[in-house]
Design an enzyme around this catalytic site. Structure first.
Site, PDB file in Angstrom:
ATOM      1  CG  HIS A  74      53.575 100.519  31.636  1.00  0.00           C
ATOM      2  ND1 HIS A  74      54.786 101.136  31.901  1.00  0.00           N
ATOM      3  CD2 HIS A  74      53.847  99.492  30.786  1.00  0.00           C
ATOM      4  CE1 HIS A  74      55.739 100.497  31.260  1.00  0.00           C
ATOM      5  NE2 HIS A  74      55.208  99.495  30.573  1.00  0.00           N
ATOM      6  N   GLY A  87      67.226 136.369  26.611  1.00  0.00           N
ATOM      7  CA  GLY A  87      67.165 134.946  26.920  1.00  0.00           C
ATOM      8  C   GLY A  87      65.921 134.564  27.678  1.00  0.00           C
ATOM      9  N   GLY A  88      64.799 135.235  27.380  1.00  0.00           N
ATOM     10  CA  GLY A  88      63.525 134.864  27.972  1.00  0.00           C
ATOM     11  C   GLY A  88      62.782 133.887  27.084  1.00  0.00           C
ATOM     12  N   GLY A 124      41.183 139.857  17.722  1.00  0.00           N
ATOM     13  CA  GLY A 124      41.827 138.714  18.351  1.00  0.00           C
ATOM     14  C   GLY A 124      43.050 139.046  19.171  1.00  0.00           C
TER      15      GLY A 124
END
Length: 462
Positions: free
Chosen positions: A446, A182-183, A40
């Site tokens: 809506h 900071g990804g 996998g």
């Protein structure tokens, strides 16, 4: 010499490698599938399936704590991380079992072990149970994926460093989790563990989070994370890490405001990923690598050796499961349908599973302007969407980039509740080459979040 010959050898079982071998076998090909670890690939074992399972647990904790906002009394909320981990493990095990049973049914020869090339079309496998086996085929597909990049700062070898795989095996909550990077990976884990109950600090070398995104998107994401109680440090370079006593770690960080120290209980490195190519001895086959170590391919996914292909993360580019699946589509068409399917001009969407989600497709505003395109930008805060108000999910905004001459949608960012789902509607419009006016004039149900798309595109003519 190879012990046995096949029509096709597939090395690795990520998203593409899961589906291509059974299809080839059902078409009458003799197929060998080589896997050194778990079936996998990254997505099932250490990526999408486990992380999004844990993100779901974190969102439940977040919503439970917000109960009073909706008039619901819940009492104190705590998280049993070991139970979260077991739920995650159950999801992963189920996905592996489903895949294994399919391979057996479709007649694929699964070989468990680690493969390396001995020539352009020959492979030797160090079998998991011992011994070796040599096989050959006129067509070989490499689908070995990637893994977390090792942390190479001073002192890292002397302290425990978590990566995106090992952090999911924790059985107790970190008191204070420090994240380098900071990804997308760093942000998803940062918000997740903050919601579980940890104190979280994100240290980002660049001036913004998610540097590939437009400034307004990055800034809004940072604001959302800070609103959640996460400390975000940007333009912060880590010089060294060291033990701080009591099992804690201490980082020395250079910032525009000077040097500072950050101390925490756990350290997660989310600084990027590297390809799984080192054990393949690609030089023996004459397969070229790019400067960053990923396998070089053409638009048909063929390597420098005719008949040898690479798919998924190992070839570089955006590391998305759905992109790997599209690689499978291309190879399926070309190997079985004798077509000339290509990677050229494909529109690649993605979603960052922070909350609210960031759904992205096509060009950013910055990319479009760098290409000297004449563009118009539509932007709508989520607080202007009725459904977002009703559900109390008003953080973020929708943004679309339009070609001023053709009225075609060039790209979009949806930072909001179900941002990935809403972005996909825009992606379909782009695939159909609809002008933005078709979206502005459409009737949307809506009150749905997607109803905001009509308002978004109407801002261009307001």
């Amino acid at each position: 010499m190879a012990d046995e010959s096949y029509d096709v050898i597939v090395i690795g079982t990520s998203q593409g490698g899961r589906f291509l071998p059974p299809d080839l076998a059902k078409a009458g090909k003799k197929v060998a599938l080589v896997e050194r670890d778990h079936l996998g690939g990254v997505c099932v074992n250490t990526g999408c399936t486990p992380t999004k399972t844990m993100v779901a647990s974190a969102r439940v904790a977040y919503q439970a704590r917000r109960g009073a906002e909706y008039g619901v009394r819940t009492g104190p909320v705590s998280v049993d991380l070991a139970a979260v981990r077991e739920r995650k493990r159950g999801m992963v095990a189920g996905a592996r079992e489903n895949y294994a049973s399919r391979l057996a049914q479709d007649g694929v020869d699964l070989i468990e072990g680690e493969a390396h090339f001995t020539g352009p079309k020959t492979v030797e496998i160090a079998l998991r149970d011992g011994g070796t086996r040599g096989i050959s085929a006129p067509v070989i597909v490499i689908d070995t994926g990637n893994r977390p990049k090792p942390l190479a700062i001073s002192g890292a070898q002397n302290v425990p460093v978590l990566d995106s795989t090992s952090i999911m095996e924790l059985g107790a909550l970190p008191e204070h989790l420090i994240i380098l990077g900071g990804g997308y990976i760093g942000l998803e884990f940062g918000q997740m563990f903050r919601r579980f109950g940890s104190e979280v600090t994100i240290v980002q070398t660049g001036p913004r989070l998610m540097m590939i995104e437009d400034d307004d998107v990055s800034d809004e994401v940072a604001a959302i994370l800070r609103d959640d109680g996460i400390t975000v440090l940007t333009s912060a370079t880590t010089d060294r890490v060291e033990e701080a006593g009591g099992g804690r770690v201490r980082l020395t960080v250079r910032t525009p405001d000077g040097e500072r120290q950050v101390e925490g209980s756990h350290l997660l490195s989310a600084i990027g990923r590297v390809p799984n190519t080192e054990g393949l001895t690609l030089a023996a086959a004459g397969i070229r690598l790019r400067d960053n170590g990923f396998i070089e391919v053409d638009e048909y996914l063929e390597t420098s050796v005719p008949g040898v292909y690479a798919m998924g993360d190992v070839k570089g580019g955006p590391a998305f499961t759905h992109l790997s699946y599209d690689d499978y589509r291309i190879l399926h068409a070309n190997l079985l349908g004798r077509e000339k399917a290509s990677t050229r001009d494909r529109i690649v969407p993605y979603t960052v599973f922070i909350d609210p989600q960031l759904g992205r497709v096509g060009l950013t505003e910055r990319q479009a302007r760098e290409q000297n395109r004449a563009v118009r930008v539509a932007k709508l805060p989520m607080s202007a969407v009725i459904r977002a108000l009703e559900t109390g999910e008003t953080r973020g905004f929708m943004k679309a980039v339009i070609d001023a001459h053709t009225q075609q949608i060039l790209g979009a960012a949806v930072l909001g509740a179900e941002g990935g789902e809403i972005m996909t509607i825009i992606q379909v419009a782009m695939l159909g080459k609809l002008p933005y006016t078709a979206m502005a004039n459409a009737i949307f149900t809506h009150p749905l979040l997607a109803e905001g798309l009509g308002s978004l595109f109407m801002t261009l003519d307001a």
